[in-house]
Design a protein around this motif. Structure first.
Motif, short mmCIF file in Angstrom:
data_model
loop_
_atom_site.label_atom_id
_atom_site.label_comp_id
_atom_site.label_asym_id
_atom_site.label_seq_id
_atom_site.Cartn_x
_atom_site.Cartn_y
_atom_site.Cartn_z
N MET A 1 0.82 -1.18 0.00
CA MET A 1 0.00 0.00 0.00
C MET A 1 0.87 1.26 0.00
SD MET A 1 -3.11 0.95 2.57
CE MET A 1 -3.81 -0.66 2.37
N VAL A 2 1.91 1.26 0.82
CA VAL A 2 2.81 2.41 0.88
C VAL A 2 3.50 2.60 -0.47
CG1 VAL A 2 4.93 3.31 1.93
CG2 VAL A 2 3.15 2.29 3.36
N ARG A 3 3.88 1.50 -1.08
CA ARG A 3 4.53 1.58 -2.39
C ARG A 3 3.62 2.28 -3.39
NH1 ARG A 3 4.79 -3.19 -6.10
NH2 ARG A 3 3.90 -4.12 -4.27
N HIS A 4 2.35 1.91 -3.40
CA HIS A 4 1.40 2.53 -4.32
C HIS A 4 1.23 4.02 -4.00
CE1 HIS A 4 0.40 -1.20 -6.22
NE2 HIS A 4 -0.11 -1.73 -5.12
N ALA A 5 1.19 4.34 -2.73
CA ALA A 5 1.07 5.75 -2.33
C ALA A 5 2.29 6.54 -2.80
CB ALA A 5 0.91 5.86 -0.82
N LEU A 6 3.46 5.94 -2.67
CA LEU A 6 4.68 6.63 -3.10
C LEU A 6 4.77 6.76 -4.62
CD1 LEU A 6 7.23 5.12 -0.58
CD2 LEU A 6 6.18 7.40 -0.55
N GLU A 7 4.05 5.89 -5.33
CA GLU A 7 3.97 6.01 -6.79
C GLU A 7 3.04 7.14 -7.20
OE1 GLU A 7 2.70 2.16 -8.11
OE2 GLU A 7 4.64 1.24 -7.72
N GLY A 8 2.35 7.72 -6.24
CA GLY A 8 1.46 8.82 -6.51
C GLY A 8 0.02 8.44 -6.79
N LEU A 9 -0.31 7.16 -6.60
CA LEU A 9 -1.69 6.73 -6.84
C LEU A 9 -2.62 7.30 -5.77
CD1 LEU A 9 -1.22 2.96 -7.73
CD2 LEU A 9 -1.79 4.82 -9.28
N PRO A 10 -3.77 7.79 -6.15
CA PRO A 10 -4.74 8.23 -5.15
C PRO A 10 -5.32 7.04 -4.40
CG PRO A 10 -5.64 8.48 -7.37
CD PRO A 10 -4.22 8.02 -7.52
N ALA A 11 -5.88 7.30 -3.23
CA ALA A 11 -6.43 6.23 -2.39
C ALA A 11 -7.45 5.39 -3.15
CB ALA A 11 -7.03 6.81 -1.12
N LYS A 12 -8.25 6.03 -3.98
CA LYS A 12 -9.28 5.30 -4.73
C LYS A 12 -8.64 4.25 -5.66
CE LYS A 12 -13.39 6.17 -7.49
NZ LYS A 12 -14.26 7.22 -8.05
N SER A 13 -7.54 4.62 -6.33
CA SER A 13 -6.85 3.68 -7.22
C SER A 13 -6.16 2.57 -6.44
CB SER A 13 -5.82 4.42 -8.08
OG SER A 13 -6.46 5.34 -8.92
N ILE A 14 -5.57 2.92 -5.30
CA ILE A 14 -4.93 1.91 -4.45
C ILE A 14 -5.98 0.91 -4.00
CG2 ILE A 14 -3.72 1.49 -2.28
CD1 ILE A 14 -2.49 4.33 -2.61
N ALA A 15 -7.13 1.42 -3.56
CA ALA A 15 -8.21 0.56 -3.09
C ALA A 15 -8.65 -0.40 -4.19
CB ALA A 15 -9.39 1.40 -2.63
N ARG A 16 -8.78 0.10 -5.38
CA ARG A 16 -9.20 -0.74 -6.50
C ARG A 16 -8.16 -1.83 -6.77
NH1 ARG A 16 -11.66 3.18 -10.29
NH2 ARG A 16 -9.66 4.10 -9.88
N ARG A 17 -6.88 -1.47 -6.79
CA ARG A 17 -5.82 -2.44 -7.06
C ARG A 17 -5.74 -3.53 -5.99
NH1 ARG A 17 -0.37 0.16 -9.61
NH2 ARG A 17 -1.37 1.12 -11.40
N LEU A 18 -5.94 -3.14 -4.75
CA LEU A 18 -5.80 -4.08 -3.65
C LEU A 18 -7.12 -4.71 -3.24
CD1 LEU A 18 -3.24 -2.13 -1.42
CD2 LEU A 18 -2.79 -3.90 -3.13
#
Length: 84
Positions: A1-18
């Motif tokens: 999750m932190v990796r995705h956040a550091l890639e600049g993904l918004p929470a909505k996109s992180i949620a979708r991926r995970l």
């Protein structure tokens, strides 16, 4: 999750991926911010950039306290049980 956040993904996109809710992502990122003593992604990135790499696997597990700025990053921040 932190990796995705550091890639600049918004929470909505992180949620979708995970396959999590956006609320869960925000809660977990908030916990990481509190654990590291940062207030957002920019400070998180700066904090991680200045930390030593994680210690080898033989070290004792994180005690649950709040690490100081010079301490290795707790393993639970780096790993996730979720793919991606």
């Amino acid at each position: 999750m932190v990796r995705h956040a550091l890639e600049g993904l918004p929470a909505k996109s992180i949620a979708r991926r995970l396959e999590l809710s956006q609320h869960t992502v925000n809660d977990h990122l908030g916990a990481v911010y509190r654990m590291l003593g940062v207030s957002g992604r920019e400070e998180l990135f700066a904090c991680l950039r200045h930390r030593a790499p994680p210690a080898p696997d033989h070290r004792a597990p994180h005690s649950g306290g709040h690490p100081g700025r010079g301490d290795p990053l707790p393993r639970q921040v780096l790993t996730s049980p979720y793919p991606g």
